[in-house]
Design a protein around this motif. Structure first.
Motif, PDB file in Angstrom:
ATOM      1  N   SER A  47       1.103  -1.373  -0.008  1.00  0.00           N
ATOM      2  CA  SER A  47       0.026  -0.001   0.268  1.00  0.00           C
ATOM      3  C   SER A  47       0.951   1.375  -0.140  1.00  0.00           C
ATOM      4  O   SER A  47       0.574   2.461  -0.669  1.00  0.00           O
ATOM      5  CB  SER A  47      -1.136   0.057   1.058  1.00  0.00           C
ATOM      6  N   ASP A  48       1.782   1.247   1.008  1.00  0.00           N
ATOM      7  CA  ASP A  48       2.863   2.927   1.179  1.00  0.00           C
ATOM      8  C   ASP A  48       3.419   3.046  -0.661  1.00  0.00           C
ATOM      9  O   ASP A  48       3.715   3.928  -0.697  1.00  0.00           O
ATOM     10  CB  ASP A  48       4.109   2.704   2.030  1.00  0.00           C
ATOM     11  N   LEU A  49       4.204   1.592  -1.662  1.00  0.00           N
ATOM     12  CA  LEU A  49       4.510   1.664  -2.118  1.00  0.00           C
ATOM     13  C   LEU A  49       3.639   2.060  -3.779  1.00  0.00           C
ATOM     14  O   LEU A  49       4.127   2.495  -4.337  1.00  0.00           O
ATOM     15  CB  LEU A  49       5.386  -0.072  -2.228  1.00  0.00           C
ATOM     16  N   THR A  50       2.472   1.467  -3.708  1.00  0.00           N
ATOM     17  CA  THR A  50       1.360   2.301  -4.529  1.00  0.00           C
ATOM     18  C   THR A  50       1.343   3.599  -4.542  1.00  0.00           C
ATOM     19  O   THR A  50       1.131   4.480  -5.178  1.00  0.00           O
ATOM     20  CB  THR A  50       0.133   1.200  -4.098  1.00  0.00           C
ATOM     21  N   GLY A 102       2.616  16.460   1.327  1.00  0.00           N
ATOM     22  CA  GLY A 102       2.013  16.295   3.040  1.00  0.00           C
ATOM     23  C   GLY A 102       0.954  14.730   3.237  1.00  0.00           C
ATOM     24  O   GLY A 102       0.017  15.129   3.767  1.00  0.00           O
ATOM     25  N   LEU A 103       1.347  13.780   1.900  1.00  0.00           N
ATOM     26  CA  LEU A 103       0.394  12.764   2.348  1.00  0.00           C
ATOM     27  C   LEU A 103       0.953  11.876   3.372  1.00  0.00           C
ATOM     28  O   LEU A 103       1.678  11.840   3.638  1.00  0.00           O
ATOM     29  CB  LEU A 103       0.411  12.215   0.987  1.00  0.00           C
ATOM     30  N   PRO A 104       0.116  11.160   3.524  1.00  0.00           N
ATOM     31  CA  PRO A 104       0.580  10.197   4.873  1.00  0.00           C
ATOM     32  C   PRO A 104       1.514   8.996   4.180  1.00  0.00           C
ATOM     33  O   PRO A 104       1.166   8.857   3.631  1.00  0.00           O
ATOM     34  CB  PRO A 104      -0.613   9.350   5.358  1.00  0.00           C
ATOM     35  N   VAL A 105       1.982   9.235   5.160  1.00  0.00           N
ATOM     36  CA  VAL A 105       3.660   7.589   5.217  1.00  0.00           C
ATOM     37  C   VAL A 105       3.508   6.816   5.701  1.00  0.00           C
ATOM     38  O   VAL A 105       4.465   5.784   5.504  1.00  0.00           O
ATOM     39  CB  VAL A 105       4.909   9.033   5.062  1.00  0.00           C
TER      40      VAL A 105
ATOM     41  N   VAL B  12      -7.979   3.001  -0.308  1.00  0.00           N
ATOM     42  CA  VAL B  12      -9.414   3.225  -1.016  1.00  0.00           C
ATOM     43  C   VAL B  12      -9.385   5.337  -0.440  1.00  0.00           C
ATOM     44  O   VAL B  12      -9.545   6.004  -0.638  1.00  0.00           O
ATOM     45  CB  VAL B  12     -10.058   2.512  -0.339  1.00  0.00           C
ATOM     46  N   ARG B  13      -8.907   5.617   0.887  1.00  0.00           N
ATOM     47  CA  ARG B  13      -8.660   6.678   1.476  1.00  0.00           C
ATOM     48  C   ARG B  13      -7.671   7.478   0.854  1.00  0.00           C
ATOM     49  O   ARG B  13      -8.054   8.330   0.352  1.00  0.00           O
ATOM     50  CB  ARG B  13      -8.999   6.248   3.116  1.00  0.00           C
ATOM     51  N   PHE B  14      -6.842   7.106   0.282  1.00  0.00           N
ATOM     52  CA  PHE B  14      -5.671   7.786  -0.202  1.00  0.00           C
ATOM     53  C   PHE B  14      -6.440   8.130  -1.851  1.00  0.00           C
ATOM     54  O   PHE B  14      -5.743   9.071  -1.876  1.00  0.00           O
ATOM     55  CB  PHE B  14      -5.111   6.810  -0.593  1.00  0.00           C
ATOM     56  N   GLU B  15      -6.983   7.709  -2.152  1.00  0.00           N
ATOM     57  CA  GLU B  15      -7.611   8.646  -3.235  1.00  0.00           C
ATOM     58  C   GLU B  15      -8.170   9.856  -3.119  1.00  0.00           C
ATOM     59  O   GLU B  15      -7.412  11.078  -3.736  1.00  0.00           O
ATOM     60  CB  GLU B  15      -8.957   8.160  -4.403  1.00  0.00           C
ATOM     61  N   SER B  16      -8.995  10.197  -2.328  1.00  0.00           N
ATOM     62  CA  SER B  16      -9.349  11.257  -1.641  1.00  0.00           C
ATOM     63  C   SER B  16      -7.966  12.254  -1.193  1.00  0.00           C
ATOM     64  O   SER B  16      -8.515  13.402  -1.466  1.00  0.00           O
ATOM     65  CB  SER B  16     -10.374  11.428  -0.774  1.00  0.00           C
ATOM     66  N   GLN B  17      -6.844  11.745  -0.722  1.00  0.00           N
ATOM     67  CA  GLN B  17      -6.442  12.183   0.288  1.00  0.00           C
ATOM     68  C   GLN B  17      -5.549  12.824  -1.117  1.00  0.00           C
ATOM     69  O   GLN B  17      -4.653  14.112  -0.990  1.00  0.00           O
ATOM     70  CB  GLN B  17      -5.431  11.483   1.353  1.00  0.00           C
ATOM     71  N   LEU B  18      -5.303  11.791  -1.756  1.00  0.00           N
ATOM     72  CA  LEU B  18      -4.597  12.820  -3.404  1.00  0.00           C
ATOM     73  C   LEU B  18      -4.945  13.671  -4.141  1.00  0.00           C
ATOM     74  O   LEU B  18      -4.237  14.824  -4.318  1.00  0.00           O
ATOM     75  CB  LEU B  18      -3.944  11.557  -4.044  1.00  0.00           C
ATOM     76  N   GLU B  19      -6.011  13.595  -4.364  1.00  0.00           N
ATOM     77  CA  GLU B  19      -6.731  14.595  -5.056  1.00  0.00           C
ATOM     78  C   GLU B  19      -6.867  15.521  -3.961  1.00  0.00           C
ATOM     79  O   GLU B  19      -6.535  16.978  -4.530  1.00  0.00           O
ATOM     80  CB  GLU B  19      -8.527  14.120  -5.056  1.00  0.00           C
ATOM     81  N   ASP B  20      -6.514  15.774  -2.771  1.00  0.00           N
ATOM     82  CA  ASP B  20      -6.853  16.498  -1.906  1.00  0.00           C
ATOM     83  C   ASP B  20      -5.490  17.952  -1.743  1.00  0.00           C
ATOM     84  O   ASP B  20      -5.523  19.082  -2.237  1.00  0.00           O
ATOM     85  CB  ASP B  20      -7.002  16.735  -0.130  1.00  0.00           C
ATOM     86  N   ALA B  21      -4.493  16.426  -2.156  1.00  0.00           N
ATOM     87  CA  ALA B  21      -2.608  17.013  -1.869  1.00  0.00           C
ATOM     88  C   ALA B  21      -2.455  17.347  -3.333  1.00  0.00           C
ATOM     89  O   ALA B  21      -1.965  19.222  -3.223  1.00  0.00           O
ATOM     90  CB  ALA B  21      -2.067  16.225  -1.435  1.00  0.00           C
ATOM     91  N   ILE B  22      -3.080  17.339  -4.105  1.00  0.00           N
ATOM     92  CA  ILE B  22      -2.883  17.742  -5.685  1.00  0.00           C
ATOM     93  C   ILE B  22      -3.650  19.389  -5.666  1.00  0.00           C
ATOM     94  O   ILE B  22      -2.993  20.427  -6.146  1.00  0.00           O
ATOM     95  CB  ILE B  22      -3.725  16.911  -7.114  1.00  0.00           C
ATOM     96  N   ARG B  23      -4.537  19.573  -5.300  1.00  0.00           N
ATOM     97  CA  ARG B  23      -5.261  20.505  -4.751  1.00  0.00           C
ATOM     98  C   ARG B  23      -4.906  21.627  -4.605  1.00  0.00           C
ATOM     99  O   ARG B  23      -4.407  22.675  -5.174  1.00  0.00           O
ATOM    100  CB  ARG B  23      -6.915  20.782  -5.035  1.00  0.00           C
TER     101      ARG B  23
END
Lengths: 181, 274
Positions: A47-50, A102-105, B12-23
């Protein structure tokens, strides 16, 4: 590759209009494949690598070149390989792209894996050792050991004879053993 | 979506986190552009850069370089400045490279046209200002987007952004007082003179004294970048004849384009601007 609105991956990456929504669409299209690619190699960190792969892909999106009819999957898997390689070199899951955004790591903790770096140390070693093989041997060994493909399938994918595939795998494994001493 | 159902919850959660981070990253980028990073804000950071001839008594070669640089940075009456520049921002946030080509009028109404390129050299955005009205060209639909004619815009008193602001800041700073000549350098085979003031540096062509490279500290990036280096690949003042004036205009460059008046500007009076 197209979706209902007619845009290819390449068009999504060109970033016209809402770039965030476009890249999220790209994520939705390919996250399962990229995650599967990692899960096959190093499940606890998959998951982290993805996540790191997609963060890195966003940061380097301008380097994307459309060479597969608009599909970005080959490029994403190339980014994935680089993330895996960098992680193996550092012996820990790569986090720089996510940190920059600034994403979770630490997604592994969410998935129930504790202290993922320690758990995958053997896999890091294997990844790093594989990385040091000549390219043609690395691909053959990876297909045989990681993907568990038959020699006939390896031969077909590399466009060589099955005997040659067997020889490449054999040489690669011998080289790995020698480096392990 | 079935694909997402097979993924771990974290992804699944990362999808919205990624979108927010990009914005958020895009918003930071827009703020940088609004601040004129690469041109305006960089130039503003070098207010201390300057030197008068009297500051260098008895050193004719240095004085000459400063004076001639000032002359090269002074626009001929009514001329159009044509600049191709590549700016590299560096700092804790990594490296970001932008490249653009700009034509700017040096007198009212300060029309301008600019083309931005990505790192591979592909055309990104093509924007213009015509008689104060912002315009954007969409190559996919061959359309020029602009404001409606009845939108009331405030008069422009000079180029809002871009290389002309940079040139003006360099010129004014040279007259302000603390610069010194820092020797000869070679950039891409060109013999050049390096002028420095504090942490900032301007490299000019040793023969024409036109600017080649500008390095400055950067502020207002939230700590992401601390240094900007602008390589000026093309620098020329063009006489304002019909041929060169056409370079300022999206309509002249894209004569078959459809014009759509759908651009609105926040805070501007008018039917489309309200």
């Amino acid at each position: 590759m197209e979706i209902a609105d007619g845009r290819t991956d390449a068009e999504l990456l060109r970033g016209r209009g809402d770039e965030a929504a476009a890249f999220t669409e790209l994520y939705r299209r390919h996250v399962e494949t990229v995650h599967g690619w990692f899960r096959h190699r190093i499940e606890a960190a998959a998951s982290d690598l993805t996540a790191e792969t997609f963060a890195q892909a966003w940061l380097s999106r301008r380097r994307f070149r459309d060479q597969r009819d608009g599909s970005a999957l080959p490029w994403l898997l190339g980014v994935a390989r680089n993330v895996l390689r960098a992680s193996a070199r550092r012996h820990r899951v790569e986090t720089r792209a996510r940190a920059k955004l600034g994403l979770p790591v630490d997604l592994a903790a969410e998935d129930g894996y504790a202290r993922v770096d320690e758990r995958v140390s053997l896999s890091w070693d294997l990844t790093q050792a594989l990385d040091e093989l000549p390219e043609h041997e690395r691909r053959a060994v990876e297909m045989r050991v990681v993907d568990e493909l038959a020699y006939s399938e390896i031969a077909a994918r590399l466009a060589i004879q099955p005997a040659a595939a067997r020889l490449r795998v054999s040489r690669g494994l011998r080289r790995l053993r020698q480096e392990d001493r | 979506m079935s694909t997402m159902e097979r993924l771990p919850t974290s992804l699944v959660r990362f999808e919205s986190q990624l979108e927010d981070a990009i914005r958020q990253e895009r918003a930071r980028r827009r703020r940088l552009l609004a601040a004129g990073i690469g041109t305006v804000a960089v130039a503003a950071a070098i207010g201390a850069f300057g030197l008068t001839v009297s500051d260098l008594p008895g050193d004719e070669p240095r004085a000459s370089a400063i004076v001639r640089t000032r002359a090269a940075l002074t626009p001929p009456e009514g001329a159009i400045l044509h600049v191709v520049e590549r700016t590299t921002l560096t700092g804790p946030g990594g490296t970001e490279v932008t490249r653009s080509e700009t034509w700017q009028q040096s007198t009212a109404p300060f029309d301008e046209r600019s083309i931005s390129y990505d790192e591979a050299g592909a055309v990104g955005r093509e924007l213009a200002t015509a008689d104060g009205r912002p315009e954007a060209y969409d190559p996919q639909t061959n359309t020029i987007h602009t404001t409606a004619p009845d939108v009331v815009l405030p008069p422009r008193t000079g180029p809002a952004t871009g290389p002309q602001r940079l040139v003006r800041a360099m010129r004014e700073s040279i007259a302000a007082g603390e610069a010194r000549e820092d020797g000869r350098v070679t950039i891409e085979g060109r013999d050049a003179i390096r002028l420095v003031a504090g942490d900032n540096a301007l490299v000019v062509d040793a023969r024409t004294f036109e600017p080649i490279e500008w390095t400055s500290s950067v502020e207002g990036t939230g700590g992401m970048y601390d240094t900007a280096t602008t390589r000026i690949e093309v620098y020329e003042w063009l006489p304002a004849n019909d041929e060169h004036t056409a370079l300022l205009s999206l309509a002249a460059q894209h004569p078959g384009a459809t014009v759509v008046t759908d651009v609105t500007i926040e805070g501007v009076d008018g039917p489309k601007g309200q």
